[in-house]
Motif scaffolding. Structure first.
Motif, PDB file in Angstrom:
ATOM      1  N   MET A   1      -1.006   7.251   2.531  1.00  0.00           N
ATOM      2  CA  MET A   1       0.237   8.082   3.065  1.00  0.00           C
ATOM      3  C   MET A   1       1.345   6.934   3.009  1.00  0.00           C
ATOM      4  O   MET A   1       2.479   7.507   2.472  1.00  0.00           O
ATOM      5  N   GLN A   2       1.284   5.432   3.304  1.00  0.00           N
ATOM      6  CA  GLN A   2       2.400   4.843   3.083  1.00  0.00           C
ATOM      7  C   GLN A   2       2.819   4.369   1.738  1.00  0.00           C
ATOM      8  O   GLN A   2       4.165   4.088   1.382  1.00  0.00           O
ATOM      9  N   LEU A   3       2.054   4.726   0.527  1.00  0.00           N
ATOM     10  CA  LEU A   3       2.546   4.246  -0.679  1.00  0.00           C
ATOM     11  C   LEU A   3       3.028   5.753  -1.206  1.00  0.00           C
ATOM     12  O   LEU A   3       3.309   5.843  -2.475  1.00  0.00           O
ATOM     13  N   GLY A   4       2.841   6.928  -0.486  1.00  0.00           N
ATOM     14  CA  GLY A   4       3.326   8.143  -0.927  1.00  0.00           C
ATOM     15  C   GLY A   4       2.467   8.621  -2.295  1.00  0.00           C
ATOM     16  O   GLY A   4       2.817   9.335  -3.164  1.00  0.00           O
ATOM     17  N   LEU A   5       1.030   8.099  -2.085  1.00  0.00           N
ATOM     18  CA  LEU A   5       0.171   8.598  -3.214  1.00  0.00           C
ATOM     19  C   LEU A   5      -0.519   9.950  -2.758  1.00  0.00           C
ATOM     20  O   LEU A   5      -0.650  10.497  -1.807  1.00  0.00           O
TER      21      LEU A   5
ATOM     22  N   VAL B   1       6.043  -3.642  -3.571  1.00  0.00           N
ATOM     23  CA  VAL B   1       6.002  -2.602  -3.387  1.00  0.00           C
ATOM     24  C   VAL B   1       4.673  -2.171  -2.410  1.00  0.00           C
ATOM     25  O   VAL B   1       4.456  -1.254  -1.737  1.00  0.00           O
ATOM     26  N   PHE B   2       3.838  -3.083  -2.540  1.00  0.00           N
ATOM     27  CA  PHE B   2       2.648  -2.984  -1.427  1.00  0.00           C
ATOM     28  C   PHE B   2       2.826  -3.855  -0.057  1.00  0.00           C
ATOM     29  O   PHE B   2       2.226  -3.884   0.745  1.00  0.00           O
ATOM     30  N   HIS B   3       4.187  -4.010   0.073  1.00  0.00           N
ATOM     31  CA  HIS B   3       4.517  -4.567   1.317  1.00  0.00           C
ATOM     32  C   HIS B   3       4.161  -3.762   2.618  1.00  0.00           C
ATOM     33  O   HIS B   3       3.760  -4.205   3.543  1.00  0.00           O
ATOM     34  N   PRO B   4       4.031  -2.450   2.611  1.00  0.00           N
ATOM     35  CA  PRO B   4       3.857  -1.798   3.737  1.00  0.00           C
ATOM     36  C   PRO B   4       2.329  -1.806   3.882  1.00  0.00           C
ATOM     37  O   PRO B   4       1.947  -1.181   5.267  1.00  0.00           O
ATOM     38  N   ILE B   5       1.533  -1.875   3.021  1.00  0.00           N
ATOM     39  CA  ILE B   5       0.085  -1.837   3.265  1.00  0.00           C
ATOM     40  C   ILE B   5      -0.692  -3.279   3.450  1.00  0.00           C
ATOM     41  O   ILE B   5      -1.879  -3.024   3.302  1.00  0.00           O
ATOM     42  N   ILE B   6       0.132  -4.202   3.650  1.00  0.00           N
ATOM     43  CA  ILE B   6      -0.834  -5.456   3.681  1.00  0.00           C
ATOM     44  C   ILE B   6      -1.471  -5.667   5.017  1.00  0.00           C
ATOM     45  O   ILE B   6      -2.907  -6.044   4.766  1.00  0.00           O
ATOM     46  N   SER B   7      -1.068  -5.108   6.198  1.00  0.00           N
ATOM     47  CA  SER B   7      -1.889  -5.187   7.168  1.00  0.00           C
ATOM     48  C   SER B   7      -3.067  -4.252   7.085  1.00  0.00           C
ATOM     49  O   SER B   7      -4.264  -4.540   7.329  1.00  0.00           O
ATOM     50  N   PRO B   8      -2.799  -2.865   6.787  1.00  0.00           N
ATOM     51  CA  PRO B   8      -4.176  -2.001   6.372  1.00  0.00           C
ATOM     52  C   PRO B   8      -5.055  -2.332   5.547  1.00  0.00           C
ATOM     53  O   PRO B   8      -6.109  -2.427   5.456  1.00  0.00           O
TER      54      PRO B   8
ATOM     55  N   LEU C   1      -2.754  -4.378  -6.401  1.00  0.00           N
ATOM     56  CA  LEU C   1      -2.875  -4.289  -7.778  1.00  0.00           C
ATOM     57  C   LEU C   1      -2.790  -2.855  -8.253  1.00  0.00           C
ATOM     58  O   LEU C   1      -2.036  -2.447  -9.113  1.00  0.00           O
ATOM     59  N   PHE C   2      -3.352  -1.899  -7.449  1.00  0.00           N
ATOM     60  CA  PHE C   2      -3.350  -0.519  -7.841  1.00  0.00           C
ATOM     61  C   PHE C   2      -2.124   0.044  -7.526  1.00  0.00           C
ATOM     62  O   PHE C   2      -1.574   0.924  -8.329  1.00  0.00           O
ATOM     63  N   ALA C   3      -1.367  -0.432  -6.323  1.00  0.00           N
ATOM     64  CA  ALA C   3      -0.126   0.202  -5.927  1.00  0.00           C
ATOM     65  C   ALA C   3       0.672  -0.090  -7.271  1.00  0.00           C
ATOM     66  O   ALA C   3       1.731   0.893  -7.352  1.00  0.00           O
ATOM     67  N   VAL C   4       0.733  -1.588  -7.578  1.00  0.00           N
ATOM     68  CA  VAL C   4       1.798  -1.856  -8.602  1.00  0.00           C
ATOM     69  C   VAL C   4       1.600  -0.968  -9.854  1.00  0.00           C
ATOM     70  O   VAL C   4       2.377  -0.573 -10.475  1.00  0.00           O
ATOM     71  N   ASP C   5       0.369  -0.852 -10.189  1.00  0.00           N
ATOM     72  CA  ASP C   5       0.044   0.214 -11.428  1.00  0.00           C
ATOM     73  C   ASP C   5       0.367   1.597 -11.389  1.00  0.00           C
ATOM     74  O   ASP C   5       0.885   2.051 -12.535  1.00  0.00           O
TER      75      ASP C   5
ATOM     76  N   LEU D   1       7.693  -5.066  -9.113  1.00  0.00           N
ATOM     77  CA  LEU D   1       7.042  -4.328  -7.993  1.00  0.00           C
ATOM     78  C   LEU D   1       6.055  -5.262  -7.129  1.00  0.00           C
ATOM     79  O   LEU D   1       5.715  -5.174  -6.000  1.00  0.00           O
ATOM     80  N   ALA D   2       5.485  -6.248  -7.916  1.00  0.00           N
ATOM     81  CA  ALA D   2       4.460  -7.293  -7.365  1.00  0.00           C
ATOM     82  C   ALA D   2       5.088  -8.102  -6.380  1.00  0.00           C
ATOM     83  O   ALA D   2       4.793  -8.440  -4.948  1.00  0.00           O
ATOM     84  N   LEU D   3       6.240  -8.785  -6.755  1.00  0.00           N
ATOM     85  CA  LEU D   3       6.750 -10.073  -6.091  1.00  0.00           C
ATOM     86  C   LEU D   3       7.929  -9.815  -5.507  1.00  0.00           C
ATOM     87  O   LEU D   3       8.586 -10.611  -4.984  1.00  0.00           O
ATOM     88  N   SER D   4       8.714  -8.587  -5.663  1.00  0.00           N
ATOM     89  CA  SER D   4       9.771  -8.160  -4.897  1.00  0.00           C
ATOM     90  C   SER D   4      11.139  -8.137  -6.115  1.00  0.00           C
ATOM     91  O   SER D   4      11.844  -7.443  -5.784  1.00  0.00           O
TER      92      SER D   4
END
Length: 463
Positions: free
Chosen positions: A317-321, A224-231, A58-62, A109-112
């Motif tokens: 790092m993966q979200l570019g934050l 947008v949070f696809h890269p961070i699902i595993s972490p 949710l934070f990444a989407v926001d 952003l959330a659902l693609s």
């Protein structure tokens, strides 16, 4: 193949996409299952195992949604298109454009992806209708040669539990309702726009998709949070482990030797003491000379804190934050320059998302112009989406740069940056700029202002 056959085929494709969409929706809502936990531990703890969900999806989407604000649209590059600008702005405001575009961006952003639909006005004097559609209800398919939207379908169920399905293509649409096991045609609309009225707003689309079961067709985008699902799964597991450890080790655990069962019986009632009384709330005592007491040290839990910080770093790092977004830092970066530098990657990603989304929103406005009968202005090259600056410059720095450009003159004495463009760059709305233009005209007609300008020209050596 009939239009109904095409609609049914797209409906099956929509059903196929439901499972991965539900997975993204669960992460977005913070309702994903806890992973990486041993089954024996889950059975041992039972109802006491309540997952800790740090909802960074949710934070990444926001974070990205906050930098994707549409200020408006411009039709053409000259003043002769001002009437078309006003018509598009009226339709945008009447359809709650400032609100629904945020819904669309958040959903995409959330659902693609999300969808926008443009339809004719309900009545002759009404504005064309713009709506935002969920990817759970709509899907499209591109022409393999032109890569433009060939057709799409929207399905929904009304409050009376009646199922509806609309098939949209480049030259119209057709709607059916479910009656028993059959689909009965309800409405048919035709036009010669050459543009499908179902407009996809896709996040991070790939050129080549995948069709494995349960996986996204990545031509339809990814969250947008696809890269961070595993972490993120690992982070929630560590946070949950920390709470389990706190349950068993945060309080100092006591030990005793040389005790008998009668030492754990209430003297007044003769009943055995409950577990909590033995662990946390009472002193132990015994008349036995062999009894010995002691306690184990409580757990500090710092190993969990360090792991959580490491996972936060990976996610940032993966979200570019910027580093100060997620890393438990209480102090702000030392200067405005440091803030802008740390946000450079995030701003660049937001700018690229703006470019990708511009194509979809400009198609929406093109359809609006076609519905209004403005075919001459409804050309892709004439429509521009106006975005708010995704960076975070200070007001004084931005104003200073714009004022300098206004003051610099070319060889004919004109400002490099016209005052109208300066006001737009400063972020004033169309309404505010219009009022400023009226004030300028009023000031020009005032005799006092005219005399003051002549005095300034004489003082500066002007004619």
């Amino acid at each position: 193949m009939t239009e109904l056959d095409e609609a049914m085929r797209l409906s099956r494709l929509l059903a196929k996409e439901k499972k991965p969409l539900e997975k993204n929706d669960a992460y977005f809502e913070g309702e994903q299952p806890l992973r990486f936990i041993a089954p024996i531990l889950e059975r041992e703890l039972g109802y006491r195992l309540s997952p800790i969900v740090l909802n960074l999806a949710l934070f990444a989407v926001d974070v990205y949604d906050n930098r994707l604000d549409i200020e408006g649209f411009r039709i053409g590059s000259n003043r002769s298109n001002r009437e078309a600008d006003n018509d598009v702005e009226d339709v945008w405001q009447e359809n709650l454009g400032p609100f629904i575009h945020q819904q669309a961006h958040r959903e995409g952003l959330a659902l693609s992806r999300a969808y926008a639909m443009v339809g004719p006005a309900e009545n002759e004097d009404d504005a064309p209708v713009i709506t935002v559609e969920s990817p759970f209800d709509a899907i499209h398919e591109d022409d393999p040669r032109t890569k433009r939207v060939k057709h799409g379908v929207k399905r929904w169920t009304d409050l009376d539990k009646v199922q509806w399905m609309t098939y949209l293509h480049e030259n119209g649409s057709r709607t059916w309702r479910r009656k028993g096991r059959d689909w009965v045609e309800d409405e048919y609309d035709t036009h010669d726009f050459g543009v499908c009225s179902l407009v996809p707003l896709i996040n991070d689309a790939r050129v080549l998709g995948r069709s494995r079961p349960g996986k996204f067709d990545q031509r339809l985008g990814r969250s947008v949070f696809h890269p961070i699902i595993s972490p993120l799964d690992a982070l929630n597991k560590i946070a949950s482990d920390m709470m389990v450890s706190a349950e068993f080790h945060a309080l100092p655990r006591r030990w005793g030797t040389g005790l008998t069962e009668t030492d754990f019986v209430d003297e007044k009632t003769g009943e055995a003491l409950n577990t909590y009384s033995m662990i946390a709330g009472r002193m132990w005592g015994s008349s036995s000379e062999k009894a010995k007491f002691g306690q184990f040290p409580e757990a500090a839990l710092t190993n969990f804190h360090d792991t959580i910080k490491l996972l936060m770093q990976i996610i940032a790092m993966q979200l570019g934050l910027p580093s100060h977004y997620l890393l438990f830092q209480g102090d702000n970066p030392p200067s405005a320059d440091a803030i802008r530098s740390s946000e450079a990657q995030l701003v660049k990603r937001a700018e690229r998302k703006q470019r990708a989304l511009s194509a979809g929103w400009e198609t929406v406005q093109r359809l609006v112009l076609l519905e209004l009968g403005r075919d001459q202005e409804a050309k892709p090259s004439m429509i521009e989406t106006l975005w708010r600056d995704p960076s975070t410059p200070t007001i004084s720095q931005k104003a200073d740069a714009i004022v300098k450009l206004v003051q610099v003159k070319d060889n004919t004495g004109r400002s490099i940056l016209p005052i109208e463009q300066a006001r737009e760059d400063l972020g004033y709305t169309e309404q505010q700029q219009g009022r400023m233009a009226d004030w300028d005209e009023e000031a020009q007609r005032s005799p006092q202002v005219t005399d003051a300008m002549r005095t300034l020209q004489r003082a500066s050596g002007g004619q």
